[in-house]
Write an enzyme that holds these catalytic residues in place. Structure first.
Site, PDB file in Angstrom:
ATOM      1  N   THR A 126      46.083  34.980  38.541  1.00 59.20           N
ATOM      2  CA  THR A 126      45.387  33.721  38.221  1.00 59.20           C
ATOM      3  C   THR A 126      45.256  33.491  36.717  1.00 59.20           C
ATOM      4  O   THR A 126      45.129  32.352  36.280  1.00 59.20           O
ATOM      5  CB  THR A 126      43.969  33.698  38.839  1.00 59.20           C
ATOM      6  N   THR A 137      46.395  39.653  41.093  1.00 57.92           N
ATOM      7  CA  THR A 137      45.334  40.155  41.969  1.00 57.92           C
ATOM      8  C   THR A 137      45.701  39.993  43.436  1.00 57.92           C
ATOM      9  O   THR A 137      45.286  40.783  44.281  1.00 57.92           O
ATOM     10  CB  THR A 137      44.025  39.408  41.657  1.00 57.92           C
TER      11      THR A 137
HETATM   12  N1  ASP Z   1      44.184  39.713  35.934  1.00 55.69           N
HETATM   13  C1  ASP Z   1      44.667  39.167  37.189  1.00 55.69           C
HETATM   14  C2  ASP Z   1      46.016  38.507  36.939  1.00 55.69           C
HETATM   15  O1  ASP Z   1      46.036  37.472  36.349  1.00 55.69           O
HETATM   16  C3  ASP Z   1      43.686  38.201  37.714  1.00 55.69           C
HETATM   17  C4  ASP Z   1      44.067  37.499  38.988  1.00 55.69           C
HETATM   18  O2  ASP Z   1      45.206  37.477  39.427  1.00 55.69           O
HETATM   19  O3  ASP Z   1      43.149  36.893  39.579  1.00 55.69           O
HETATM   20  O4  ASP Z   1      47.021  39.024  37.335  1.00 55.69           O
END
Ligand code: ASP
Length: 313
Positions: free
Chosen positions: A95, A16
């Protein structure tokens, strides 16, 4: 004082933090992994003038993280930390699986220099994106001479690789370290150390990197709960699983229907570990069937740890 003369290698993997949305108000309907790591760094003016080296290793939403990326990442990190002019490594990541990648890198490489994972809960296009500050903080930690091993830096907190977990689906401060608490805070580019720096394993499971990921031991998580079904375990054993982490209820307790199936699985050579689906706290005490506790690891992290344990066996 930060080591501002040595190089920090910044490795992009997506997430993200590199995501974009059509509207600045949209924090959920975005596409992860759209902009590259050089663009992420360009959004942090305070980093200009610092010796940074950039490597775009992958561009994935970390929900889709796979062992091929892990292997390439571990090899790139290993090469970077071996260079005398490099102070540390920063990895931009999603994340969702950050806690797994953190433990994987710590357990495989046991790096003596800082390897700092960072991420963001909001896409780069958000009105108040959290990525740029997290990236600035991660570089500050990677340049901190006392820092070592794999840590995660988000929302001004430094978390050890063994403890870090994503604990909230949406909040900007989504990460915590469970009972251990954060290692340090990052305030205005400086570290305030809260507890002894985590040691991690002294040697890594580097032998894993010599194998193609298809040959890595297959480990899955089975969750215990009301109405748990033995056939879930039986299907995995038939399909060739080598290890099972039970995300048990409470203090790692397991539904009797699963217990019988797990005993049979063990008889067929499958290794069984117990974790808890609680999200906080260790699994304490012995189980009557002798299945070891995964300690304070979340089930997701225990799955990685068991895979590495099976490599050692
Ligand atoms: N779906 C995303 C990922 O893990 C969520 C994020 O980065 O917050 O790449």
């Amino acid at each position: 004082m930060q080591n501002r003369h040595k190089t920090i290698v910044v490795i992009g993997t997506g997430g993200t933090i590199a995501g974009t949305a059509a509207s600045a108000a949209d924090h959920t309907g975005y596409t992860a992994a759209q902009i590259n790591v050089a663009q992420l760094l360009a959004a942090v003016p305070t980093l200009s003038g610092q010796p940074l080296e950039v490597l775009q290793l992958a561009q994935v939403d970390s929900k889709d993280m796979d062992f091929g990326v892990w292997r390439a990442l571990a090899l790139a990190v290993d090469q970077a930390v071996a260079r005398p002019e490099v102070a540390g490594v920063v990895i931009t990541h999603g994340t969702d699986t950050l806690e797994e990648t953190a433990w994987f890198l710590q357990a495989v490489l046991a790096p003596a220099k800082p390897v700092v994972l960072t991420a963001a809960m909001r896409p780069s296009t958000a009105l108040s994106a959290d990525g740029p500050q997290n990236l600035a903080d991660a570089v500050a930690v990677a340049a901190w001479p006392q820092a070592r091993g794999v840590v995660a830096v988000l929302a001004g907190r430094v978390h050890g690789a063994a403890d870090v977990r994503k604990a909230h689906t949406y909040r900007v401060d989504a990460f915590d370290s469970g009972d251990a608490g954060p290692v340090a805070l990052v305030e205005e580019g400086r570290l305030r150390i809260l507890r002894p720096w985590p040691q991690g394993p002294a040697t890594g499971v580097q032998s894993l990197l010599a194998l193609e990921p298809t040959a890595w031991p297959w480990v899955e998580i089975v969750t215990s709960g009301a109405g748990a079904q033995a056939r879930a375990v039986q299907a995995l054993v038939r399909a060739g699983v080598r290890g099972l982490v039970v995300a048990g209820t409470g203090n790692g307790t397991i539904h009797s229907a699963l217990e019988s199936a797990l005993t049979e699985a063990q008889g067929q050579g499958v290794t069984v570990w117990r974790a808890s689906r609680c999200g906080m706290g260790p699994v304490l005490g012995d189980h009557p069937r002798g299945w070891p506790s995964a300690g304070s690891f979340t089930p997701a992290k225990a799955r990685v740890a068991l895979m590495l344990e099976l490599m050692r066996a």
